[in-house]
Enzyme design. Sequence first.
Site, PDB file in Angstrom:
ATOM      1  N   PHE A 122       0.850  -1.193   0.000  1.00 50.15           N
ATOM      2  CA  PHE A 122       0.000   0.000   0.000  1.00 50.15           C
ATOM      3  C   PHE A 122       0.884   1.240   0.000  1.00 50.15           C
ATOM      4  O   PHE A 122       1.722   1.406   0.894  1.00 50.15           O
ATOM      5  CB  PHE A 122      -0.875  -0.035   1.258  1.00 50.15           C
ATOM      6  CG  PHE A 122      -1.803   1.143   1.406  1.00 50.15           C
ATOM      7  CD1 PHE A 122      -2.871   1.322   0.548  1.00 50.15           C
ATOM      8  CD2 PHE A 122      -1.615   2.066   2.426  1.00 50.15           C
ATOM      9  CE1 PHE A 122      -3.741   2.405   0.685  1.00 50.15           C
ATOM     10  CE2 PHE A 122      -2.476   3.140   2.587  1.00 50.15           C
ATOM     11  CZ  PHE A 122      -3.546   3.306   1.710  1.00 50.15           C
ATOM     12  N   THR A 125       2.309   7.208   1.832  1.00 50.79           N
ATOM     13  CA  THR A 125       3.282   8.177   2.359  1.00 50.79           C
ATOM     14  C   THR A 125       4.245   8.685   1.281  1.00 50.79           C
ATOM     15  O   THR A 125       4.662   7.927   0.415  1.00 50.79           O
ATOM     16  CB  THR A 125       4.105   7.504   3.489  1.00 50.79           C
ATOM     17  OG1 THR A 125       3.197   6.973   4.445  1.00 50.79           O
ATOM     18  CG2 THR A 125       5.048   8.477   4.163  1.00 50.79           C
ATOM     19  N   GLU A 364       1.146   3.240   9.901  1.00 51.36           N
ATOM     20  CA  GLU A 364      -0.323   3.307   9.757  1.00 51.36           C
ATOM     21  C   GLU A 364      -0.912   4.435  10.615  1.00 51.36           C
ATOM     22  O   GLU A 364      -1.998   4.322  11.175  1.00 51.36           O
ATOM     23  CB  GLU A 364      -0.972   1.948  10.031  1.00 51.36           C
ATOM     24  CG  GLU A 364      -0.517   0.927   8.989  1.00 51.36           C
ATOM     25  CD  GLU A 364      -1.340  -0.318   8.918  1.00 51.36           C
ATOM     26  OE1 GLU A 364      -2.537  -0.272   9.211  1.00 51.36           O
ATOM     27  OE2 GLU A 364      -0.750  -1.347   8.552  1.00 51.36           O
TER      28      GLU A 364
END
Length: 393
Positions: A122, A125, A364
């Site tokens: 994923f 950032t 996260e």
Amino acid sequence: MDYFLTEEQRMMQGLAARIAREKIRPVRAQLDASEQFPWEIMKILAQAGLFGIYIPEAYGGTGGGIFENCLAIEKLGEACIGVGTSFAASGLGAYPILLNGSEELKHKYLPQIASGTRLAAFGLTEPSAGSDVSGIQTKARKDGDHYIINGSKQWITNGGEAEIYSVICLTNPAKGPRGASCIIVEKGTPGFTFGKKEDKLGIRASATRELIFQDCRVPVVNCLGREGTGFITAMKTFDVSRPGVGAQAVGIAAGAFDLALEYACTRRQFSSPVGSFQGLRFMLADMATKIEAARALVYATARYIDTKPKERPTLYSAMSKCFASDVAMEVTTDAVQIFGGYGYMHDYPIEKYMRDAKITQIYEGTNQIQREEMSKTLISGFHSHRSGIARAA
Ligand SMILES: Cc1cc2nc3c(=O)[nH]c(=O)nc-3n(C[C@H](O)[C@H](O)[C@H](O)COP(=O)(O)OP(=O)(O)OC[C@H]3O[C@@H](n4cnc5c(N)ncnc54)[C@H](O)[C@@H]3O)c2cc1C
């Protein structure tokens, strides 16, 4: 504590625990020292069918939920969360597809992720957009039936090792965060490369790399849901993934506690086991209590998500991630203390738990951001309750 697991859940938990004990423990120190990605163990987890536990049967999974995933992550984390996070991050990459993908994309990608033949990741950032994700700069410009992606993503777990990337890009930069979309990019797509592997404090077996996009052409059909829903997808992803970070933290804390308890019962000073001294006995009691409290919160949150999929679990997901990761940091620090000087040495397995625990307070969303989210939800809940009372009056 008995959490009333079903027979199936117990078997799956036992399977993860056995892999952790027999396959991960013997190699964790070497993986940590060499920063080697644990491909052999990923294959074992794939053969055991664990990559598909939270994926519906229709897409090649075994049809469990977030709770089953947490049970597995916790057990892997008891042995080594560098390995555990490589497993969990594939789920982090898969959730956007599960939550917002078209049937076509779900059928294309989820069976590959469920079988463990291809890992996912994923990418949100960026160098200048960490906690404030609204600052992302990666752009996806439409060109016929393709997007052309330019920009970079920083510190992506499974970067370079995964084959399927859920990437948040701006498809309409003028709209800011409302112009973001989540797009699947496959490894090997021209214009998609990786930066160097990061040299980290902990979770050293896991791969953390930059994703670099230079005129990378991706089909428009790879956009998950409508354009502009990227941030909603990202936030919903964190809603379901954060209990998994909580489970990582519980696993780390439990693994460290087991070693600390054994050490306290066997190391002798002043002609007695060090665990017989009240200073350490009380420490052990507090550690065990915190771990059980964290586990109960993580399990309750995961079960809540699975049983009420239409409700937003943001508050509880943030609580479980934040509380459990703070517990992991406290417990592992105390575990090192119980080992005394030996705890400070690489030759003993305990210091690794303390190094590994730190990341659960950061990724996260840092724990400061979790507390921001929790307090925002609580305060807005208070105001809407009050205005509801005022309207009724
Ligand atoms: C090993 C590793 C793996 C990662 N894996 C992934 C991944 O797979 N995918 C991905 O997209 N990202 C990943 N990340 C990124 C991670 O999610 C971010 O590092 C994290 O969200 C924090 O962003 P930052 O590091 O830029 O810190 P910053 O946002 O710069 O924060 C710096 C400090 O300021 C505090 N702070 C910031 N804003 C506030 C505020 N409003 N109130 C109070 N305090 C605040 C933070 O809590 C922190 O203490 C990973 C990071 C690491 C280190």
